[in-house]
Write a protein that holds these residues in place. Sequence first.
Motif, mmCIF file in Angstrom:
data_model
loop_
_atom_site.group_PDB
_atom_site.id
_atom_site.type_symbol
_atom_site.label_atom_id
_atom_site.label_comp_id
_atom_site.label_asym_id
_atom_site.label_seq_id
_atom_site.Cartn_x
_atom_site.Cartn_y
_atom_site.Cartn_z
ATOM 1 N N SER A 39 37.410 47.254 37.074
ATOM 2 C CA SER A 39 37.159 46.427 38.256
ATOM 3 C C SER A 39 36.993 44.970 37.814
ATOM 4 N N GLN A 40 37.367 44.035 38.695
ATOM 5 C CA GLN A 40 37.277 42.610 38.374
ATOM 6 C C GLN A 40 35.840 42.194 38.092
ATOM 7 N N GLU A 41 34.884 42.841 38.750
ATOM 8 C CA GLU A 41 33.478 42.503 38.528
ATOM 9 C C GLU A 41 33.038 42.875 37.113
ATOM 10 N N VAL A 42 33.515 44.035 36.628
ATOM 11 C CA VAL A 42 33.178 44.469 35.275
ATOM 12 C C VAL A 42 33.828 43.559 34.244
ATOM 13 N N LEU A 43 35.100 43.199 34.479
ATOM 14 C CA LEU A 43 35.781 42.286 33.558
ATOM 15 C C LEU A 43 35.035 40.959 33.445
ATOM 16 N N HIS A 44 34.592 40.445 34.583
ATOM 17 C CA HIS A 44 33.876 39.175 34.563
ATOM 18 C C HIS A 44 32.577 39.298 33.767
ATOM 19 N N LYS A 45 31.895 40.411 33.925
ATOM 20 C CA LYS A 45 30.640 40.592 33.193
ATOM 21 C C LYS A 45 30.897 40.748 31.700
ATOM 22 N N ILE A 46 31.985 41.447 31.330
ATOM 23 C CA ILE A 46 32.329 41.604 29.914
ATOM 24 C C ILE A 46 32.645 40.254 29.285
ATOM 25 N N PHE A 47 33.447 39.437 29.981
ATOM 26 C CA PHE A 47 33.893 38.168 29.423
ATOM 27 C C PHE A 47 32.819 37.083 29.469
ATOM 28 N N TYR A 48 32.025 37.053 30.547
ATOM 29 C CA TYR A 48 31.111 35.927 30.748
ATOM 30 C C TYR A 48 29.635 36.321 30.844
ATOM 31 N N GLY A 49 29.357 37.614 30.870
ATOM 32 C CA GLY A 49 27.972 38.070 30.846
ATOM 33 C C GLY A 49 27.201 37.849 32.126
ATOM 34 N N GLU A 50 27.896 37.688 33.260
ATOM 35 C CA GLU A 50 27.202 37.463 34.521
ATOM 36 C C GLU A 50 27.791 38.334 35.623
ATOM 37 N N GLU A 51 26.934 38.666 36.590
ATOM 38 C CA GLU A 51 27.359 39.502 37.708
ATOM 39 C C GLU A 51 28.094 38.652 38.743
ATOM 40 N N VAL A 52 29.161 39.197 39.296
ATOM 41 C CA VAL A 52 29.827 38.565 40.434
ATOM 42 C C VAL A 52 30.045 39.622 41.514
ATOM 43 N N LEU A 53 30.041 39.183 42.755
ATOM 44 C CA LEU A 53 30.281 40.100 43.859
ATOM 45 C C LEU A 53 31.768 40.240 44.107
ATOM 46 N N PRO A 54 32.203 41.393 44.609
ATOM 47 C CA PRO A 54 33.627 41.572 44.892
ATOM 48 C C PRO A 54 34.103 40.559 45.921
ATOM 49 N N ARG A 55 35.332 40.110 45.759
ATOM 50 C CA ARG A 55 35.923 39.169 46.698
ATOM 51 C C ARG A 55 36.492 39.924 47.896
ATOM 52 N N PHE A 56 36.225 39.401 49.084
ATOM 53 C CA PHE A 56 36.750 40.036 50.291
ATOM 54 C C PHE A 56 38.270 40.038 50.249
ATOM 55 N N SER A 57 38.862 41.206 50.481
ATOM 56 C CA SER A 57 40.318 41.334 50.450
ATOM 57 C C SER A 57 40.712 42.585 51.215
ATOM 58 N N SER A 58 42.013 42.832 51.280
ATOM 59 C CA SER A 58 42.498 44.031 51.965
ATOM 60 C C SER A 58 42.065 45.293 51.245
ATOM 61 N N THR A 59 41.820 45.194 49.936
ATOM 62 C CA THR A 59 41.378 46.367 49.173
ATOM 63 C C THR A 59 39.855 46.495 49.142
ATOM 64 N N PHE A 60 39.143 45.425 49.530
ATOM 65 C CA PHE A 60 37.687 45.490 49.630
ATOM 66 C C PHE A 60 37.261 44.744 50.894
ATOM 67 N N PRO A 61 37.441 45.393 52.056
ATOM 68 C CA PRO A 61 37.194 44.728 53.340
ATOM 69 C C PRO A 61 35.723 44.705 53.734
ATOM 70 N N ALA A 62 34.894 44.085 52.924
ATOM 71 C CA ALA A 62 33.460 43.998 53.208
ATOM 72 C C ALA A 62 32.933 42.659 52.699
ATOM 73 N N LYS A 63 31.980 42.092 53.430
ATOM 74 C CA LYS A 63 31.382 40.819 53.049
ATOM 75 C C LYS A 63 29.867 40.950 53.012
ATOM 76 N N GLU A 64 29.254 40.248 52.064
ATOM 77 C CA GLU A 64 27.791 40.246 52.008
ATOM 78 C C GLU A 64 27.249 39.387 53.143
ATOM 79 N N VAL A 65 26.220 39.886 53.810
ATOM 80 C CA VAL A 65 25.550 39.125 54.867
ATOM 81 C C VAL A 65 24.073 38.990 54.504
ATOM 82 N N PHE A 66 23.495 37.885 54.874
ATOM 83 C CA PHE A 66 22.080 37.642 54.571
ATOM 84 C C PHE A 66 21.516 36.688 55.602
ATOM 85 N N THR A 67 20.219 36.493 55.570
ATOM 86 C CA THR A 67 19.558 35.616 56.530
ATOM 87 C C THR A 67 18.449 34.829 55.847
ATOM 88 N N ALA A 68 18.212 33.644 56.367
ATOM 89 C CA ALA A 68 17.082 32.833 55.889
ATOM 90 C C ALA A 68 15.825 33.119 56.700
#
Length: 424
Positions: free
Chosen positions: A142-171
């Motif tokens: 997964s792209q998230e795992v590759l990013h963590k392997i290469f750069y050591g940081e967590e990233v969230l999946p990018r919204f796309s046709s293969t991952f049709p979900a977005k993070e929502v939050f509130t202040a």
Amino acid sequence: MPYTLLKQFLKESLPQGKQSYISFEGTFSEVIDVPVSHEEGVILLMATVPHILPGFYDDIIKEVFPEGGNIPQLGGIRLESHRGFYPTGETVLYILAKDDIEKRLMLQNMFMPGHWFYKKNILYLSDVREGEPQMSGRLQLSQEVLHKIFYGEEVLPRFSSTFPAKEVFTAMDWDDLVLNQNSLKQIQNIALWNKHKDRLMNDWKMGRKIAPGYRALFYGPPGTGKTLTACLLGKELGKSVFRIDLSAVVSKYIGETEKNLEKIFVQAESKEWILLFDEADALFGKRIQARSSNDRYANQEVSYLLQRIESFNGLVILTSNFKNNIDDAFLRRFNNVVAFYKPGFEERLSLWQKNLPDNVKLEENVSLELLAKSYDITGAQILSVITYACLQALGNNSNCLLNEDILAGIELEYLKEEKHFKKV
């Protein structure tokens, strides 16, 4: 460097009959946060290499087999965009097991749903055509795992046709939410489940008797706080909330809807996300009598969702404007069904008071009590009205909200719903 070790390992492993003793334990353990065996480390490195050294495998193959030729037992494929050799499951079997059938079967088991590669959405084999060996699929990280392997940081999946979900939050905080006490108590039960679920399922052995996760339905008119409540729960529990985009999930192609959703469920299980199906009627509606192939496929999607949500080990929240729109089979399986009613006078007055900015004042003839009593609008509409009035004040270089601007904002909300507005 791991890649240098892998190159030496592969060169020693390629000629038939040789055995390498290079160890890969620990290479990925810290990054993946799971104890990694020798074989698992090799597989992860083999999957990583094409993303940073595209000619890596071709260089090794040319060195070991200078005369070239077809090597079917080595597996591998070449893609349209990536011109280099791309390892497949068959490559893994040849490098790590040669002709050892028992070890080959053991390695194949690493690509099954029971292994942590799958459970944590780390690595999997690409789909193959029907009838082809599963292990001929290419290794995919997964792209998230590759990013963590290469750069050591967590990233969230990018919204796309293969991952049709977005993070929502509130202040906002719980103090900003105005609900009746019965609804609030039911919502508190969700947080209670999250706090004690491990003891309930394991120590008290309830895992043998009940489904693993928690399913909640929030129903009521638009603007009554359903989505906000889901975001506040995520904030309190320290979990990301991902809202499923139903328009991107539903596909006209048979089986694609289930495939798109499965990717989200797998990712959510590995990360302990909360899944939010907003306006869920489109996917979770009542099943109909099958009169055509389209009806059968629609019913098939509902049946899949019913089974998948029941086996999901986390929190799933569905929202709907009408409880009766949800399939009866789903309703029976919800742990919690929470009603969100339109606010009454007391709730509306509280919403008017809570949503006013601290640094503004009201015109003398503005009565919040009269507004709350006279206009039957939701919390979202009240916030929209206040926002409208604030913008009018800012446009006039003032910090005073005028009664006429507030009433104009209310009229706009009534027009949206094609309701008759009467000024008081």
